[in-house]
Design a protein around this motif. Structure first.
Motif, PDB file in Angstrom:
ATOM      1  N   ALA A 153      55.174  44.164  57.372  1.00 33.94           N
ATOM      2  CA  ALA A 153      56.509  44.008  58.208  1.00 33.94           C
ATOM      3  C   ALA A 153      57.288  42.718  58.345  1.00 33.94           C
ATOM      4  CB  ALA A 153      55.980  44.651  59.493  1.00 33.94           C
ATOM      5  N   VAL A 154      56.275  41.831  58.316  1.00 38.61           N
ATOM      6  CA  VAL A 154      56.846  40.211  58.271  1.00 38.61           C
ATOM      7  C   VAL A 154      57.545  40.041  57.141  1.00 38.61           C
ATOM      8  CG1 VAL A 154      56.255  38.071  58.385  1.00 38.61           C
ATOM      9  CG2 VAL A 154      55.223  39.458  60.127  1.00 38.61           C
ATOM     10  N   HIS A 155      57.134  40.186  55.989  1.00 39.08           N
ATOM     11  CA  HIS A 155      57.674  40.150  54.673  1.00 39.08           C
ATOM     12  C   HIS A 155      58.901  40.908  54.580  1.00 39.08           C
ATOM     13  CE1 HIS A 155      58.019  40.357  50.267  1.00 39.08           C
ATOM     14  NE2 HIS A 155      58.298  41.488  50.406  1.00 39.08           N
ATOM     15  N   GLU A 156      58.948  42.098  54.838  1.00 41.63           N
ATOM     16  CA  GLU A 156      60.419  42.813  54.980  1.00 41.63           C
ATOM     17  C   GLU A 156      61.420  42.265  56.123  1.00 41.63           C
ATOM     18  OE1 GLU A 156      61.329  45.369  52.917  1.00 41.63           O
ATOM     19  OE2 GLU A 156      59.408  45.278  52.088  1.00 41.63           O
ATOM     20  N   ALA A 157      61.031  41.663  56.923  1.00 39.56           N
ATOM     21  CA  ALA A 157      61.883  40.929  58.024  1.00 39.56           C
ATOM     22  C   ALA A 157      62.437  39.750  57.464  1.00 39.56           C
ATOM     23  CB  ALA A 157      61.232  40.793  59.382  1.00 39.56           C
ATOM     24  N   LEU A 158      61.502  38.978  56.870  1.00 44.78           N
ATOM     25  CA  LEU A 158      62.020  37.735  56.212  1.00 44.78           C
ATOM     26  C   LEU A 158      63.014  38.083  54.989  1.00 44.78           C
ATOM     27  CD1 LEU A 158      58.557  35.886  56.110  1.00 44.78           C
ATOM     28  CD2 LEU A 158      60.586  35.467  57.707  1.00 44.78           C
ATOM     29  N   ARG A 159      62.860  39.223  54.117  1.00 46.55           N
ATOM     30  CA  ARG A 159      63.628  39.713  53.210  1.00 46.55           C
ATOM     31  C   ARG A 159      65.195  39.780  53.644  1.00 46.55           C
ATOM     32  NH1 ARG A 159      62.149  42.617  48.245  1.00 46.55           N
ATOM     33  NH2 ARG A 159      62.759  44.539  49.527  1.00 46.55           N
ATOM     34  N   ILE A 160      65.129  40.456  54.863  1.00 44.84           N
ATOM     35  CA  ILE A 160      66.362  40.737  55.483  1.00 44.84           C
ATOM     36  C   ILE A 160      67.015  39.688  56.032  1.00 44.84           C
ATOM     37  CG2 ILE A 160      67.433  41.934  57.516  1.00 44.84           C
ATOM     38  CD1 ILE A 160      65.292  44.281  57.062  1.00 44.84           C
ATOM     39  N   ALA A 161      66.337  38.739  56.669  1.00 45.19           N
ATOM     40  CA  ALA A 161      66.823  37.373  57.200  1.00 45.19           C
ATOM     41  C   ALA A 161      67.557  36.698  55.939  1.00 45.19           C
ATOM     42  CB  ALA A 161      65.755  36.474  57.588  1.00 45.19           C
ATOM     43  N   ALA A 162      66.685  36.722  54.569  1.00 46.80           N
ATOM     44  CA  ALA A 162      67.060  35.880  53.512  1.00 46.80           C
ATOM     45  C   ALA A 162      68.531  36.599  52.961  1.00 46.80           C
ATOM     46  CB  ALA A 162      66.161  36.087  52.514  1.00 46.80           C
ATOM     47  N   VAL A 163      68.642  37.755  52.974  1.00 46.91           N
ATOM     48  CA  VAL A 163      69.767  38.215  52.165  1.00 46.91           C
ATOM     49  C   VAL A 163      71.035  38.573  53.230  1.00 46.91           C
ATOM     50  CG1 VAL A 163      68.357  39.889  50.367  1.00 46.91           C
ATOM     51  CG2 VAL A 163      69.306  40.976  52.728  1.00 46.91           C
ATOM     52  N   VAL A 164      70.753  38.673  54.385  1.00 48.72           N
ATOM     53  CA  VAL A 164      71.882  38.699  55.577  1.00 48.72           C
ATOM     54  C   VAL A 164      72.431  37.043  55.459  1.00 48.72           C
ATOM     55  CG1 VAL A 164      72.528  38.988  57.849  1.00 48.72           C
ATOM     56  CG2 VAL A 164      71.101  40.721  56.814  1.00 48.72           C
ATOM     57  N   HIS A 165      71.528  36.334  55.527  1.00 51.65           N
ATOM     58  CA  HIS A 165      72.111  34.717  55.600  1.00 51.65           C
ATOM     59  C   HIS A 165      72.714  34.549  54.070  1.00 51.65           C
ATOM     60  CE1 HIS A 165      71.577  30.333  55.153  1.00 51.65           C
ATOM     61  NE2 HIS A 165      72.011  30.511  56.232  1.00 51.65           N
ATOM     62  N   ALA A 166      71.985  34.893  53.194  1.00 54.46           N
ATOM     63  CA  ALA A 166      72.817  34.577  51.909  1.00 54.46           C
ATOM     64  C   ALA A 166      74.186  35.324  51.885  1.00 54.46           C
ATOM     65  CB  ALA A 166      72.022  35.065  50.839  1.00 54.46           C
TER      66      ALA A 166
END
Length: 175
Positions: A153-166
């Motif tokens: 779940a942490v991994h998925e949340a970090l992926r979301i943060a990465a793509v939204v920020h990008a």
């Protein structure tokens, strides 16, 4: 603008981002509340008006209004906490009690909105990744795990943060 239109509006050099926005947000094992709450909180943290508009609309279409409000609360509280705790960390650690109100994290409004502690902690973790606050990342990682979620779940949340920020950075750069 919706998510599909956002993806299509990205310049050709951001093709990887276009693909990743779809993969991360539309193919996630997270619940809708976890994924779209994190996406909205991260969009607010990224501060790009088009991205905020897209993820506000997408979250509102998928989540109840009280859940959307709690995702906004996570972005709000972390905007304050990430600055304070990151600065304290850079200065060598806390020297004084924080003395700032932070009831949003334990508010009865969470339960009333149907938001779990795990969801709120996950949103806070995702926002903290964008802000680069090590202390908040570590604390919310522990909170997520205490609330019953795992490293996936942490991994998925970090992926979301990465793509939204990008997406926010790319749209700003494309002018």
């Amino acid at each position: 603008m919706n998510l599909s239109e956002l993806r299509e509006s990205l310049p050709p050099y951001a093709d990887d981002l276009r693909v990743n926005l779809g993969r991360v947000l539309l193919g996630t094992p997270l619940t809708d509340a976890q994924a779209w709450g994190a996406a909205l909180a991260c969009a607010i943290a990224a501060r790009q008006p088009v991205v905020i508009g897209v993820f506000t609309a997408e979250a509102a279409a998928r989540l109840d209004a009280p859940v959307v409000d709690q995702a906004r609360a996570a972005a709000s509280i972390m905007a304050m906490n990430n600055v304070y705790y990151r600065a304290q960390h850079m200065l060598g650690g806390a020297r004084h009690p924080i003395g700032l109100r932070m009831r949003a994290i334990t508010s009865p409004a969470l339960a009333a909105a149907g938001v779990t502690k795990a969801d709120f902690e996950l949103w806070c973790l995702a926002v903290s990744a964008i802000a680069g606050c090590e202390v908040c990342l570590q604390n919310h990682d522990q909170g997520v795990r205490r609330a019953g979620l795992d490293s996936g779940a942490v991994h998925e949340a970090l992926r979301i943060a990465a793509v939204v920020h990008a997406a926010a950075v790319t749209l700003d750069a494309a002018g």
